[in-house]
Motif scaffolding. Structure first.
Motif, short mmCIF file in Angstrom:
data_model
loop_
_atom_site.label_atom_id
_atom_site.label_comp_id
_atom_site.label_asym_id
_atom_site.label_seq_id
_atom_site.Cartn_x
_atom_site.Cartn_y
_atom_site.Cartn_z
N ALA A 135 0.83 -1.21 0.00
CA ALA A 135 0.00 0.00 0.00
C ALA A 135 0.87 1.26 0.00
CB ALA A 135 -0.93 -0.01 1.21
N ILE A 136 1.95 1.25 0.77
CA ILE A 136 2.87 2.40 0.81
C ILE A 136 3.55 2.59 -0.54
CG2 ILE A 136 4.99 3.28 1.85
CD1 ILE A 136 4.16 1.81 4.44
N LEU A 137 4.00 1.49 -1.13
CA LEU A 137 4.65 1.56 -2.45
C LEU A 137 3.66 2.02 -3.52
CD1 LEU A 137 6.68 -1.78 -2.23
CD2 LEU A 137 7.66 0.52 -2.25
N ARG A 138 2.44 1.56 -3.41
CA ARG A 138 1.40 1.95 -4.38
C ARG A 138 1.15 3.45 -4.31
NH1 ARG A 138 -1.81 3.13 -7.96
NH2 ARG A 138 -3.70 1.99 -8.53
N GLN A 139 1.15 3.99 -3.11
CA GLN A 139 0.95 5.43 -2.95
C GLN A 139 2.09 6.21 -3.60
OE1 GLN A 139 1.30 6.95 1.06
NE2 GLN A 139 -0.16 8.60 0.66
N ALA A 140 3.32 5.76 -3.39
CA ALA A 140 4.48 6.42 -4.01
C ALA A 140 4.41 6.32 -5.53
CB ALA A 140 5.77 5.80 -3.49
N PHE A 141 3.95 5.18 -6.02
CA PHE A 141 3.84 4.96 -7.47
C PHE A 141 2.80 5.91 -8.08
CE2 PHE A 141 2.32 2.75 -11.27
CZ PHE A 141 3.50 2.35 -11.86
N VAL A 142 1.65 6.04 -7.43
CA VAL A 142 0.58 6.90 -7.93
C VAL A 142 1.02 8.37 -7.92
CG1 VAL A 142 -1.73 7.77 -7.44
CG2 VAL A 142 -1.28 5.33 -7.33
N MET A 143 1.68 8.79 -6.85
CA MET A 143 2.14 10.17 -6.76
C MET A 143 3.13 10.48 -7.88
SD MET A 143 2.60 10.66 -2.63
CE MET A 143 3.32 12.29 -2.85
N HIS A 144 4.00 9.53 -8.19
CA HIS A 144 4.97 9.73 -9.27
C HIS A 144 4.25 9.86 -10.62
CE1 HIS A 144 8.85 9.25 -11.38
NE2 HIS A 144 8.13 8.59 -12.27
N GLN A 203 20.84 2.25 -2.24
CA GLN A 203 19.78 1.96 -1.27
C GLN A 203 18.42 2.45 -1.77
OE1 GLN A 203 19.99 0.25 2.09
NE2 GLN A 203 21.53 -0.53 0.66
N GLU A 204 18.16 2.17 -3.05
CA GLU A 204 16.89 2.51 -3.67
C GLU A 204 16.29 1.27 -4.31
OE1 GLU A 204 17.50 7.18 -5.03
OE2 GLU A 204 17.90 5.57 -6.46
N VAL A 205 14.97 1.25 -4.42
CA VAL A 205 14.28 0.17 -5.12
C VAL A 205 13.44 0.79 -6.24
CG1 VAL A 205 14.18 -1.41 -3.17
CG2 VAL A 205 12.34 0.23 -3.50
N THR A 206 13.31 0.04 -7.32
CA THR A 206 12.43 0.44 -8.42
C THR A 206 11.08 -0.22 -8.22
OG1 THR A 206 14.29 0.66 -9.96
CG2 THR A 206 12.09 0.43 -10.91
N ILE A 207 10.03 0.58 -8.24
CA ILE A 207 8.67 0.04 -8.09
C ILE A 207 8.19 -0.38 -9.47
CG2 ILE A 207 6.35 0.46 -7.23
CD1 ILE A 207 7.45 2.74 -5.55
N ARG A 208 7.90 -1.67 -9.63
CA ARG A 208 7.49 -2.20 -10.92
C ARG A 208 6.03 -1.81 -11.23
NH1 ARG A 208 12.35 -3.25 -13.05
NH2 ARG A 208 13.49 -4.91 -11.97
N PRO A 209 5.71 -1.65 -12.51
CA PRO A 209 4.34 -1.24 -12.88
C PRO A 209 3.26 -2.25 -12.53
CG PRO A 209 5.65 -1.78 -14.84
CD PRO A 209 6.59 -1.72 -13.69
N LEU A 210 3.64 -3.50 -12.25
CA LEU A 210 2.65 -4.50 -11.87
C LEU A 210 1.89 -4.10 -10.62
CD1 LEU A 210 1.44 -7.34 -12.41
CD2 LEU A 210 3.27 -8.27 -10.98
N ALA A 212 0.42 -1.47 -9.93
CA ALA A 212 -0.82 -0.76 -10.24
C ALA A 212 -1.99 -1.72 -10.36
CB ALA A 212 -0.66 0.03 -11.53
N HIS A 213 -1.71 -2.99 -10.67
CA HIS A 213 -2.76 -3.99 -10.83
C HIS A 213 -2.87 -4.90 -9.61
CE1 HIS A 213 -3.15 -2.89 -15.09
NE2 HIS A 213 -1.83 -2.76 -15.06
N LEU A 214 -1.76 -5.09 -8.92
CA LEU A 214 -1.80 -5.93 -7.72
C LEU A 214 -2.51 -5.20 -6.58
CD1 LEU A 214 -0.93 -8.48 -6.18
CD2 LEU A 214 1.22 -7.32 -5.65
N ALA A 215 -2.13 -3.94 -6.37
CA ALA A 215 -2.75 -3.14 -5.31
C ALA A 215 -3.87 -2.31 -5.91
CB ALA A 215 -1.70 -2.25 -4.64
N ASN A 216 -4.98 -2.96 -6.23
CA ASN A 216 -6.12 -2.25 -6.81
C ASN A 216 -7.05 -1.77 -5.69
OD1 ASN A 216 -7.62 -4.56 -6.02
ND2 ASN A 216 -7.10 -5.55 -7.95
N PRO A 217 -8.03 -0.95 -6.00
CA PRO A 217 -8.93 -0.43 -4.95
C PRO A 217 -9.59 -1.52 -4.11
CG PRO A 217 -9.23 0.81 -6.97
CD PRO A 217 -8.31 -0.33 -7.30
N GLN A 218 -9.93 -2.65 -4.74
CA GLN A 218 -10.60 -3.72 -3.99
C GLN A 218 -9.68 -4.31 -2.92
OE1 GLN A 218 -10.52 -3.51 -7.33
NE2 GLN A 218 -12.65 -2.93 -7.74
#
Length: 241
Positions: A135-144, A203-210, A212-218
């Motif tokens: 959920a935290i990573l998803r938030q960072a992904f959406v903001m980007h 000390q960085e990680v790349t957030i993969r585009p998957l 966006a589909h794994l952490a969906n609203p449901q």
């Protein structure tokens, strides 16, 4: 009706000599244009093999395979259909992944949620810590994506940026080393799901585009319900003391 010219003009087939027959037998490509080949082309086999092995194809890592997915999506779906699977494409973010087809979902959803029965898809339950981190990573992904646009650049986040948010929900152990080790351990688990890359030298990680589909609203709503239930349970125990 035969006439004199029939006896004068030789039959072409009757004039084939033994040497002609030997030459034809030695040439396996003879009349190749009249032969029909069957089977799945090797380039499509490679794509299907990768999808069945990894479940996901990321354009940034495997550009050629992803492009084949886009070009041959219909054929790939036809090959996966007997397995109750299909491929889903997100061309904007550059990711292709396998999902259970609608026919397979009907069979699964008719059963109890704990009775997963698809023979080729293993349901892996995430722990609460892993779900929170997603959920935290998803938030960072959406903001980007809101700032830079969908699929424009890779989304990177520093471990030091994730740590305070992670500890906010899970509590501070009192040791910075233990806190960081706890976070790195969960990131390593999520790497296996194709959600993040390994931690790099910065000390960085790349957030993969998957993600966006794994952490969906449901799924995020389900996580919120679990957290609310746990908070209510803790509050009830404290009030009873």
């Amino acid at each position: 009706m035969s006439n004199i010219f029939d006896s004068m003009v030789p039959d072409p087939d009757s004039q084939r000599t033994e040497s002609d027959l030997v030459t034809q037998a030695d040439n396996p490509d003879h009349d190749a244009d009249h032969r029909v080949t069957f089977g799945t082309p090797s380039d499509i086999k490679q794509v299907i093999g990768e999808l069945l092995k990894s479940g996901v194809i990321d354009e940034s890592a495997k550009t050629d395979l992803f492009r084949r997915c886009v070009t041959h999506q219909t054929i790939i779906d036809e090959k996966l259909e007997p397995l109750d699977l299909s491929v889903r494409l997100d061309e904007h973010r550059g990711v292709a992944f396998v999902v259970v087809a609608d026919s397979g979902k009907d069979a699964v959803e008719s059963q109890d949620a704990d009775e997963w029965s698809h023979p080729l898809v293993r349901r892996q339950r995430l722990t609460l810590e892993q779900s929170l981190l997603i959920a935290i990573l998803r938030q960072a992904f959406v903001m980007h994506e809101q700032e830079m646009g969908v699929g424009q650049t890779m989304v990177k986040v520093a471990v030091d940026e994730l740590l305070p948010q992670f500890m906010t929900y899970l509590g501070d152990s009192g040791s910075d080393q233990k806190n960081e080790s706890r976070l790195l351990n969960q990131l390593d688990h999520l790497k296996g799901y194709g959600v993040v890359s390994a931690v790099d030298k910065n000390q960085e990680v790349t957030i993969r585009p998957l993600i966006a589909h794994l952490a969906n609203p449901q799924s995020l709503k389900a996580l919120l319900e679990v957290l609310i239930a746990q908070a209510d349970a803790v509050g009830g125990e404290e009030s009873s003391q």
